[in-house]
Scaffold this active site. Sequence first.
Site, PDB file in Angstrom:
ATOM      1  N   GLY A 128      -3.423  10.756   2.355  1.00 32.86           N
ATOM      2  CA  GLY A 128      -3.970   9.877   3.121  1.00 32.86           C
ATOM      3  C   GLY A 128      -3.003   8.560   3.377  1.00 32.86           C
ATOM      4  CG  ASN A 129      -2.437   6.309   6.564  1.00 35.34           C
ATOM      5  OD1 ASN A 129      -3.222   5.336   7.029  1.00 35.34           O
ATOM      6  ND2 ASN A 129      -2.436   7.176   7.275  1.00 35.34           N
ATOM      7  NE  ARG A 130      -3.473   0.063   0.628  1.00 33.98           N
ATOM      8  CZ  ARG A 130      -2.721  -1.129   0.220  1.00 33.98           C
ATOM      9  NH1 ARG A 130      -1.563  -1.059  -0.226  1.00 33.98           N
ATOM     10  NH2 ARG A 130      -3.632  -2.021  -0.110  1.00 33.98           N
ATOM     11  CB  SER A 131      -4.861   3.175   8.854  1.00 33.66           C
ATOM     12  OG  SER A 131      -5.557   2.792   9.763  1.00 33.66           O
TER      13      SER A 131
END
Length: 327
Positions: A128-131
């Site tokens: 995933g990512n931090r958005s």
Amino acid sequence: MAPATASLISAYATGYSHDLLTNTLLATRAPVLVCPAMHTEMWDHPAVQDNLQLLKRRGVVIVDPEDGRLAGGDIGSGRLASTERILTQVEHLLSSSSSSPQRDFSGLNVLVTAGGTREPIDPVRFIGNRSSGKQGHALAEEAHARGAVVTLITTTQLPTSPAIISVAVDTAQQMHDAVMSRSSTADVIFMAAAVADFTPSQIATQKLKKRDGAPKLELHSTVDILAALGSCKSEMQTLVGFAAETRDVQLNAEQKLREKHADLLVVNDVAAPGVGFEFDTNEVVILSATAEHQFVPMTDKRSIAAAVLDAVLSTRMAQQLAPSLGE
Ligand code: CTP
């Protein structure tokens, strides 16, 4: 009414006016929003639920309570909705009333993507990512408040106004399919989502076990949705990309604007304090393919959204595409 107790809801449903608040409720012609808050047992009681159904049938808007810690220290459903959710509903009520000041997106179909995609490794793990999705949701709310018909393709659970058509997706491929199947009817597309660039080539059907050692993940590239939209963009469409950079911010962003054939690209330096991902604030430069770049200093994400929408309208005016000029 926030918080609305079981007793107050009962009085309102039966038209029993015994104090200033219940008198006002009977006398007013204004839209009414009820935000219940009570113990779980009371919230679950059929008398309370029947009263709420009656109020709904009369056009009262109910903002359902949430699960969480209650006044007595116990945990369950019945906790007053968050201020954010209540304000979203208030805003929606006000924007759908005829007194809303700015309806300059009326007649436009707007498509917004929000949040970070999740690429599954096995049934419990993902890349995933931090958005957080907050900027994308702010764009959707702002476009809706200004009169657009909005479809929001999101990976998050953030609340949205009921009139926004919300499509839940998880992976880059799902987001691609959801966007491409709706893009031909969109006048303006905001690609605010943080789409994964790589995804695992194989998804394990069973949970990978630690005892089997660290897995070797083979990744392949995902489709670039913004580039795909840019390559088949119609003349009537305005395409807005987003970029979060940590170095050579403007240079990288200008390259993306050019290569993906976007009309505008909103870039932020996520290494700067208070900017990007989890924050409620942001500071951006709006790059334009045809006009001057515009710096928007640190402000809340809704105000950033308003500035981006203004830039879209300027672009469309310049191309004679604003609703009042060309459509
Ligand atoms: N984007 C997209 N599809 C992808 C990757 C990115 O549509 N598979 C879009 C994003 O939604 C954003 C823009 O492209 O509007 C720029 O995304 P960003 O991640 O900053 O750029 P990349 O092209 O992925 O380049 P890099 O990660 O190397 O900076």
